[in-house]
Each structure stands twice: as structure tokens, then as C-alpha cells.
Enzyme design. Structure first.
Site, mmCIF file in Angstrom:
data_model
loop_
_atom_site.group_PDB
_atom_site.id
_atom_site.type_symbol
_atom_site.label_atom_id
_atom_site.label_comp_id
_atom_site.label_asym_id
_atom_site.label_seq_id
_atom_site.Cartn_x
_atom_site.Cartn_y
_atom_site.Cartn_z
ATOM 1 N N TYR A 79 74.815 57.186 0.814
ATOM 2 C CA TYR A 79 74.503 58.144 -0.254
ATOM 3 C C TYR A 79 75.262 59.442 -0.040
ATOM 4 O O TYR A 79 75.833 60.008 -0.983
ATOM 5 C CB TYR A 79 72.998 58.401 -0.276
ATOM 6 C CG TYR A 79 72.567 59.473 -1.258
ATOM 7 C CD1 TYR A 79 72.609 59.254 -2.632
ATOM 8 C CD2 TYR A 79 72.108 60.707 -0.797
ATOM 9 C CE1 TYR A 79 72.213 60.235 -3.521
ATOM 10 C CE2 TYR A 79 71.712 61.696 -1.681
ATOM 11 C CZ TYR A 79 71.756 61.452 -3.041
ATOM 12 O OH TYR A 79 71.362 62.434 -3.918
ATOM 13 N N SER B 123 74.661 67.693 -3.940
ATOM 14 C CA SER B 123 73.634 67.567 -2.903
ATOM 15 C C SER B 123 74.058 68.371 -1.686
ATOM 16 O O SER B 123 75.251 68.444 -1.358
ATOM 17 C CB SER B 123 73.456 66.099 -2.507
ATOM 18 O OG SER B 123 72.672 65.973 -1.335
#
Length: 299
Positions: free
Chosen positions: A157, A143
Site C-alpha cells: 500500500y 498518505s
């Protein structure tokens, strides 16, 4: 020759799109997902329909990345049916939204389990076979949050994805001499074609969450909207699945170490370029430059 591909977290989002894109390219794809006979039964039927309608080889397989028993059973099934795995894709993950303080320690541990420890379970089941074969490809779906812009209320996250990305970096060097390639795919904040925000987890400590709401009212919705506004109108999650399919199709030894698919351009690629350059330079300084390229197998 088609590749035998095992992908985790393939019930929706990047995973479902990638499994279909890889099958479209002629690969035999095992789309791992949990609860194939209950919650994800509709996804299994959808994959079967796609398989039949497009005349491809896309197979749903029960694979709960939080269970070593389930992981081992899935890997054993693939080997029983084909005798090998050529490509392993770590895609399974889960997002949570809210102030970090409002999440319990147990919630953070659970999130780390899903996003980080799950990759270790799958690796320990698959990598012995890849090392014995002297070839293979491991793709990690990371990510841009690992190194790019990091808005608040997504901290747990971000921390979990950073942990997974760090494992991927170290694994790349440790697998190079075995002939096993690594590609780290870094998607940006796609808000179309994924369910990250819609299915995100929430903090259990609602009192602390409410306290933060007095200073940061509506921040979760603001972040989601701002991220969506940053993305170009034509940005879609299929850009990620198409790139993964392209990487798999490349000749051995030509797969990229890291690629970014970030239409919103949150700065992650710029930071990663520096980090990856420093990695190259440091490994060369300590006499380990061979770990930067994969030793090609004679098999």
C-alpha cells in the site's frame, strides 16, 4: 458560484465524508462509486437520504476507476448535465496488510492499478476539459506513508500511494501553465471514520504468510493498535473532509500545494517540507520557476 465536483471512491471513508462536506458548502457533488445498484446500493440510498435531509446537491454516480469505459461514461454524464467539471478529487484507493513476500506479483499489480493507474484513467477523461477551460482544481488524496513513518506489513500500500503522490507532483508542474491548480492532501493514519484496516486485502500465499508469523506473530494487529494509540482521542476522518472543503472554497490561485492532516505526527510533514523546498529550488535553477504557480486564466 458553486463548483461542479467529481470525486472517486466516495462510497465510504474519506470519500463519503468529503462528498457530504462539499455538498454542505453549496457545491454540486458527483460521488463516484462502483456497483451502485448492487454492493453499494445502500451507500447510494444513504447519499440520497443525506441529499434530501440537508437540502444539498449530492449525486451518486457509477464510476469504476479500474474501467476506462466506466470512467468515460461518468465524465460524459457530468458534462451532459452541467457542461463542466471544476474540481476533480482523486480519492479512490485500497489497502492491503501482510508481509510483502506473501503477495503475488498479480496482487501488487492489481493494487497499483487501483491506487495509481486509476488516476491516469480519470485524468485522461477530465483534464482535456480543464485545459480547454484554462482553469480547474485537481486534488490528490495521498498518505503520510509516502514520506513518514512506515511500519512493516503495509509495504504494498505504501509503495502504491508513493507512486500516486509522485504522479501528483509531476502533474502539478505540467498543469500549471494551463491554469489548472493542484493540491495534494496528506492524511495520517486515521483509524476512526475509515474502513482501511477492516477492509484491507490479504496475501494469497498463505504458506509464506504463515512462515512470517513465526517471526512476527500478530504483527498486523499490533500495527493497527499502535497506530490507533498514537492518534489523539479527538482525531477523526472528518478532519480530512473538512480540509478538502476548505481548499475548494479558497479563491483561485490561493489553494495550497500540499497540506498534511496528521494528528499522530509520523514525520511526513517534516520530510515533505524538505522535498518540496528542493523542488522549488531545482525548478528555479533550471529556469522553470513559473511552474510553481498557476497561470491564472482570463476566462
Amino acid at each position: 458560484m458553486s463548483s461542479i465536483v467529481l470525486i472517486t471512491g466516495a462510497s465510504s471513508g474519506f470519500g463519503a465524508l468529503t462528498s457530504r462536506a462539499l455538498a454542505d458548502h453549496g457545491n454540486i457533488v458527483y460521488a463516484g462509486m462502483r456497483q451502485t445498484t448492487t454492493r453499494n446500493a445502500p451507500q447510494v440510498r444513504a447519499a440520497a437520504d443525506y441529499n434530501r435531509e440537508h437540502n444539498v446537491d449530492l449525486r451518486s454516480i457509477e464510476l469504476d476507476v479500474n474501467s476506462q469505459e466506466s470512467v468515460d461514461a461518468a465524465v460524459a454524464q457530468v458534462f451532459a448535465e452541467h457542461g463542466r467539471i471544476d474540481v476533480l478529487i482523486h480519492n479512490a484507493g485500497h489497502m492491503v496488510t501482510g508481509p510483502i513476500e506473501a503477495f503475488t506479483t498479480e496482487q501488487l499489480a492489481e493494487l497499483y492499478d487501483i491506487n495509481v493507474l486509476s488516476t491516469q484513467r480519470v485524468n485522461r477523461a477530465v483534464l482535456p476539459h480543464l485545459r480547454a477551460a484554462g482553469k480547474g482544481l485537481v486534488i490528490w488524496v495521498s498518505s503520510t506513508s509516502v514520506k513518514g513513518g512506515t511500519p512493516p506489513y503495509l509495504g504494498p500500500y505504501f509503495a502504491a500511494k508513493a507512486g500516486m503522490d509522485s504522479l501528483a507532483v509531476t502533474y502539478a508542474g505540467e498543469l500549471a501553465r494551463w491554469g489548472v491548480e493542484t493540491s495534494i492532501v496528506v492524511p495520517g493514519s486515521f483509524t476512526s471514520g475509515t474502513n482501511h484496516f477492516a477492509h484491507s486485502g490479504k496475501p494469497e500465499d498463505t504458506d509464506i504468510e504463515a512462515a512470517y508469523e513465526t517471526k512476527y506473530p500478530g504483527l498486523v494487529d499490533q500495527v493497527a493498535k499502535k497506530l490507533a494509540d498514537l492518534a489523539p482521542a479527538d482525531a477523526d476522518a472528518s478532519m480530512v473532509s473538512d480540509e478538502i472543503a476548505r481548499i475548494v472554497a479558497l479563491p483561485v490561485g490561493e489553494r495550497p500545494y500540499r497540506v498534511h492532516i496528521d494528528p499522530a505526527n509520523d514525520g511526513s510533514e517534516e520530510v515533505s517540507n524538505v522535498a518540496d523546498r528542493i523542488r522549488h529550488e531545482f525548478l528555479a535553477r533550471v529556469g522553470l520557476a513559473d511552474l510553481l504557480t498557476v497561470k491564472l486564466s482570463n476566462n
